[in-house]
Design a protein around this motif. Sequence first.
Motif, PDB file in Angstrom:
ATOM      1  N   THR A 130      54.267  36.789  52.406  1.00 24.68           N
ATOM      2  CA  THR A 130      54.168  36.712  50.954  1.00 24.68           C
ATOM      3  C   THR A 130      52.971  37.515  50.480  1.00 24.68           C
ATOM      4  OG1 THR A 130      55.137  34.524  51.014  1.00 24.68           O
ATOM      5  CG2 THR A 130      53.998  35.141  49.022  1.00 24.68           C
ATOM      6  N   GLN A 131      53.194  38.296  49.443  1.00 24.24           N
ATOM      7  CA  GLN A 131      52.129  39.157  48.940  1.00 24.24           C
ATOM      8  C   GLN A 131      52.216  39.203  47.418  1.00 24.24           C
ATOM      9  OE1 GLN A 131      52.538  43.157  50.311  1.00 24.24           O
ATOM     10  NE2 GLN A 131      50.394  43.620  49.963  1.00 24.24           N
ATOM     11  N   VAL A 132      51.056  39.155  46.768  1.00 30.38           N
ATOM     12  CA  VAL A 132      50.995  39.205  45.314  1.00 30.38           C
ATOM     13  C   VAL A 132      50.019  40.301  44.926  1.00 30.38           C
ATOM     14  CG1 VAL A 132      50.316  37.969  43.237  1.00 30.38           C
ATOM     15  CG2 VAL A 132      51.529  36.771  45.034  1.00 30.38           C
ATOM     16  N   LEU A 133      50.475  41.222  44.106  1.00 32.99           N
ATOM     17  CA  LEU A 133      49.603  42.277  43.596  1.00 32.99           C
ATOM     18  C   LEU A 133      49.084  41.861  42.233  1.00 32.99           C
ATOM     19  CD1 LEU A 133      51.762  45.386  44.558  1.00 32.99           C
ATOM     20  CD2 LEU A 133      49.789  44.454  45.772  1.00 32.99           C
ATOM     21  N   VAL A 134      47.772  41.929  42.070  1.00 32.49           N
ATOM     22  CA  VAL A 134      47.139  41.508  40.830  1.00 32.49           C
ATOM     23  C   VAL A 134      47.074  42.704  39.888  1.00 32.49           C
ATOM     24  CG1 VAL A 134      45.072  40.508  39.807  1.00 32.49           C
ATOM     25  CG2 VAL A 134      45.765  39.829  42.091  1.00 32.49           C
ATOM     26  N   GLY A 135      47.572  42.505  38.664  1.00 31.86           N
ATOM     27  CA  GLY A 135      47.524  43.558  37.665  1.00 31.86           C
ATOM     28  C   GLY A 135      46.111  43.764  37.149  1.00 31.86           C
ATOM     29  N   GLN A 136      45.905  44.853  36.415  1.00 27.91           N
ATOM     30  CA  GLN A 136      44.569  45.174  35.924  1.00 27.91           C
ATOM     31  C   GLN A 136      44.027  44.119  34.972  1.00 27.91           C
ATOM     32  OE1 GLN A 136      44.735  49.148  34.333  1.00 27.91           O
ATOM     33  NE2 GLN A 136      43.080  49.778  35.670  1.00 27.91           N
ATOM     34  N   ASN A 137      44.824  43.674  34.034  1.00 29.02           N
ATOM     35  CA  ASN A 137      44.366  42.702  33.040  1.00 29.02           C
ATOM     36  C   ASN A 137      44.808  41.279  33.362  1.00 29.02           C
ATOM     37  OD1 ASN A 137      43.113  44.688  31.554  1.00 29.02           O
ATOM     38  ND2 ASN A 137      44.961  45.116  30.363  1.00 29.02           N
ATOM     39  N   GLU A 138      45.225  41.047  34.590  1.00 26.11           N
ATOM     40  CA  GLU A 138      45.715  39.733  34.973  1.00 26.11           C
ATOM     41  C   GLU A 138      44.581  38.906  35.582  1.00 26.11           C
ATOM     42  OE1 GLU A 138      49.347  37.800  37.562  1.00 26.11           O
ATOM     43  OE2 GLU A 138      48.622  39.784  38.051  1.00 26.11           O
ATOM     44  N   GLY A 139      44.519  37.657  35.217  1.00 28.75           N
ATOM     45  CA  GLY A 139      43.498  36.773  35.757  1.00 28.75           C
ATOM     46  C   GLY A 139      43.847  36.299  37.154  1.00 28.75           C
ATOM     47  N   ILE A 140      42.841  35.889  37.875  1.00 27.57           N
ATOM     48  CA  ILE A 140      43.050  35.414  39.240  1.00 27.57           C
ATOM     49  C   ILE A 140      43.842  34.107  39.243  1.00 27.57           C
ATOM     50  CG2 ILE A 140      40.889  34.132  39.419  1.00 27.57           C
ATOM     51  CD1 ILE A 140      42.315  36.276  42.213  1.00 27.57           C
ATOM     52  N   ASP A 141      43.708  33.315  38.177  1.00 26.82           N
ATOM     53  CA  ASP A 141      44.441  32.045  38.098  1.00 26.82           C
ATOM     54  C   ASP A 141      45.942  32.265  38.064  1.00 26.82           C
ATOM     55  OD1 ASP A 141      42.097  30.606  38.093  1.00 26.82           O
ATOM     56  OD2 ASP A 141      41.964  30.581  35.897  1.00 26.82           O
ATOM     57  N   SER A 142      46.375  33.213  37.253  1.00 31.14           N
ATOM     58  CA  SER A 142      47.817  33.455  37.162  1.00 31.14           C
ATOM     59  C   SER A 142      48.346  34.081  38.454  1.00 31.14           C
ATOM     60  CB  SER A 142      48.144  34.339  35.962  1.00 31.14           C
ATOM     61  OG  SER A 142      47.529  35.595  36.096  1.00 31.14           O
ATOM     62  N   ALA A 143      47.543  34.923  39.100  1.00 28.07           N
ATOM     63  CA  ALA A 143      47.962  35.517  40.369  1.00 28.07           C
ATOM     64  C   ALA A 143      48.067  34.439  41.446  1.00 28.07           C
ATOM     65  CB  ALA A 143      46.984  36.599  40.797  1.00 28.07           C
ATOM     66  N   LEU A 144      47.122  33.520  41.452  1.00 29.16           N
ATOM     67  CA  LEU A 144      47.158  32.425  42.417  1.00 29.16           C
ATOM     68  C   LEU A 144      48.367  31.532  42.177  1.00 29.16           C
ATOM     69  CD1 LEU A 144      45.680  31.054  44.761  1.00 29.16           C
ATOM     70  CD2 LEU A 144      44.410  29.745  43.070  1.00 29.16           C
TER      71      LEU A 144
END
Length: 58
Positions: free
Chosen positions: A2-16
């Motif tokens: 499983t892998q999640v790419l974090v967008g530039q304006n995305e917060g770490i909370d939403s990525a988590l």
Amino acid sequence: MTQVLVGQNEGIDSALRRFKRQVSKAGILTEVRRHRHFETPIEKRKRKEIARRKKRWR
């Protein structure tokens, strides 16, 4: 894997949150628990109870 790419304006909370959702959908944690060497007495009881219920309904 499983892998999640974090967008530039995305917060770490939403990525988590997205990562946790993907892990639960893939069933990774249940697989890890099943393959773990040591099983606590509570986990053992729960597993046996679920097996008993499945056996009864067949």
